[in-house]
Scaffold this active site. Sequence first.
Site, PDB file in Angstrom:
ATOM      1  N   ASN A  23       0.848  -1.189   0.000  1.00  0.00           N
ATOM      2  CA  ASN A  23       0.000   0.000   0.000  1.00  0.00           C
ATOM      3  C   ASN A  23       0.889   1.246   0.000  1.00  0.00           C
ATOM      4  O   ASN A  23       1.888   1.290   0.729  1.00  0.00           O
ATOM      5  CB  ASN A  23      -0.893   0.001   1.241  1.00  0.00           C
ATOM      6  CG  ASN A  23      -1.802  -1.212   1.293  1.00  0.00           C
ATOM      7  OD1 ASN A  23      -2.296  -1.665   0.261  1.00  0.00           O
ATOM      8  ND2 ASN A  23      -2.018  -1.760   2.477  1.00  0.00           N
TER       9      ASN A  23
ATOM     10  N   HIS B 130       6.764  -1.717   2.956  1.00  0.00           N
ATOM     11  CA  HIS B 130       6.610  -3.122   3.343  1.00  0.00           C
ATOM     12  C   HIS B 130       5.657  -3.796   2.373  1.00  0.00           C
ATOM     13  O   HIS B 130       4.882  -3.128   1.674  1.00  0.00           O
ATOM     14  CB  HIS B 130       6.076  -3.229   4.775  1.00  0.00           C
ATOM     15  CG  HIS B 130       4.833  -2.458   5.019  1.00  0.00           C
ATOM     16  ND1 HIS B 130       4.844  -1.102   5.254  1.00  0.00           N
ATOM     17  CD2 HIS B 130       3.530  -2.829   5.052  1.00  0.00           C
ATOM     18  CE1 HIS B 130       3.603  -0.676   5.432  1.00  0.00           C
ATOM     19  NE2 HIS B 130       2.782  -1.701   5.295  1.00  0.00           N
TER      20      HIS B 130
ATOM     21  N   HIS C 161       2.802  -6.930   2.126  1.00  0.00           N
ATOM     22  CA  HIS C 161       1.937  -7.893   2.792  1.00  0.00           C
ATOM     23  C   HIS C 161       1.933  -9.180   1.972  1.00  0.00           C
ATOM     24  O   HIS C 161       1.698  -9.152   0.765  1.00  0.00           O
ATOM     25  CB  HIS C 161       0.491  -7.378   2.846  1.00  0.00           C
ATOM     26  CG  HIS C 161       0.304  -6.095   3.592  1.00  0.00           C
ATOM     27  ND1 HIS C 161      -0.249  -6.036   4.854  1.00  0.00           N
ATOM     28  CD2 HIS C 161       0.585  -4.815   3.260  1.00  0.00           C
ATOM     29  CE1 HIS C 161      -0.310  -4.778   5.263  1.00  0.00           C
ATOM     30  NE2 HIS C 161       0.191  -4.009   4.305  1.00  0.00           N
TER      31      HIS C 161
HETATM   32  P1  5GP Z   1      -0.186  -0.720   5.915  1.00  0.00           P
HETATM   33  O1  5GP Z   1      -1.524  -0.339   6.496  1.00  0.00           O
HETATM   34  O2  5GP Z   1       0.824   0.406   6.120  1.00  0.00           O
HETATM   35  O3  5GP Z   1      -0.212  -1.242   4.528  1.00  0.00           O
HETATM   36  O4  5GP Z   1       0.320  -1.955   6.786  1.00  0.00           O
HETATM   37  C1  5GP Z   1       0.739  -1.831   8.106  1.00  0.00           C
HETATM   38  C2  5GP Z   1       0.412  -3.111   8.810  1.00  0.00           C
HETATM   39  O5  5GP Z   1       1.140  -3.137  10.020  1.00  0.00           O
HETATM   40  C3  5GP Z   1      -1.067  -3.283   9.173  1.00  0.00           C
HETATM   41  O6  5GP Z   1      -1.591  -4.419   8.503  1.00  0.00           O
HETATM   42  C4  5GP Z   1      -1.046  -3.441  10.696  1.00  0.00           C
HETATM   43  O7  5GP Z   1      -1.966  -4.418  11.144  1.00  0.00           O
HETATM   44  C5  5GP Z   1       0.386  -3.839  10.976  1.00  0.00           C
HETATM   45  N1  5GP Z   1       0.874  -3.435  12.276  1.00  0.00           N
HETATM   46  C6  5GP Z   1       0.680  -2.247  12.890  1.00  0.00           C
HETATM   47  N2  5GP Z   1       1.310  -2.212  14.074  1.00  0.00           N
HETATM   48  C7  5GP Z   1       1.910  -3.425  14.220  1.00  0.00           C
HETATM   49  C8  5GP Z   1       2.717  -3.993  15.264  1.00  0.00           C
HETATM   50  O8  5GP Z   1       3.020  -3.375  16.275  1.00  0.00           O
HETATM   51  N3  5GP Z   1       3.156  -5.259  15.063  1.00  0.00           N
HETATM   52  C9  5GP Z   1       2.845  -5.972  13.938  1.00  0.00           C
HETATM   53  N4  5GP Z   1       3.308  -7.220  13.858  1.00  0.00           N
HETATM   54  N5  5GP Z   1       2.096  -5.469  12.936  1.00  0.00           N
HETATM   55  C10 5GP Z   1       1.638  -4.203  13.085  1.00  0.00           C
END
Ligand code: 5GP
Length: 114
Positions: free
Chosen positions: A87, A100, A102
């Site tokens: 994203n 990152h 997923h």
């Molecule tokens: P984004 O929303 O930026 O694409 O993905 C960030 C991801 O990081 C989300 O899916 C969220 O659930 C995950 N995330 C947020 N905080 C933490 C954390 O403290 N530990 C882990 N393992 N994942 C996290």
Amino acid sequence: MKDCLFCKIIAGELDTDLVYEDEKMVAFADINPQAPVHLLLVPRKHIPTLVDLEEEDYSLIGHIYKAANQLAREKGLADDGFRVVSNCKDNGGQTVGHIHFHLLGGRFMQWPPG
Ligand code: 5GP
Ligand code: ZN
């Protein structure tokens, strides 16, 4: 990078279990999984978003995709398939400002995404 959640995880400050690590990247389970398998593949280098990638970074992205292939096989996802998503910024739904990927699998996923 100070105040970056994923830099803190990479530094071992949050006691996160890593499912994979090497000199360039780490992988760990998402805290809020959206599928039976939901891993985050994260470069050690703090790169905020996809649009911040520089020429020297593209081999790192290939390296992360190689790890995605390996992890997908290890998690038993290679036959049925899976999804790799990155994203970017607000419209892409990015919530952590450290690039990152997923790796999601273990169920059928709809298209288009929401
Ligand atoms: P984004 O929303 O930026 O694409 O993905 C960030 C991801 O990081 C989300 O899916 C969220 O659930 C995950 N995330 C947020 N905080 C933490 C954390 O403290 N530990 C882990 N393992 N994942 C996290
Ligand atoms: Zn960071």
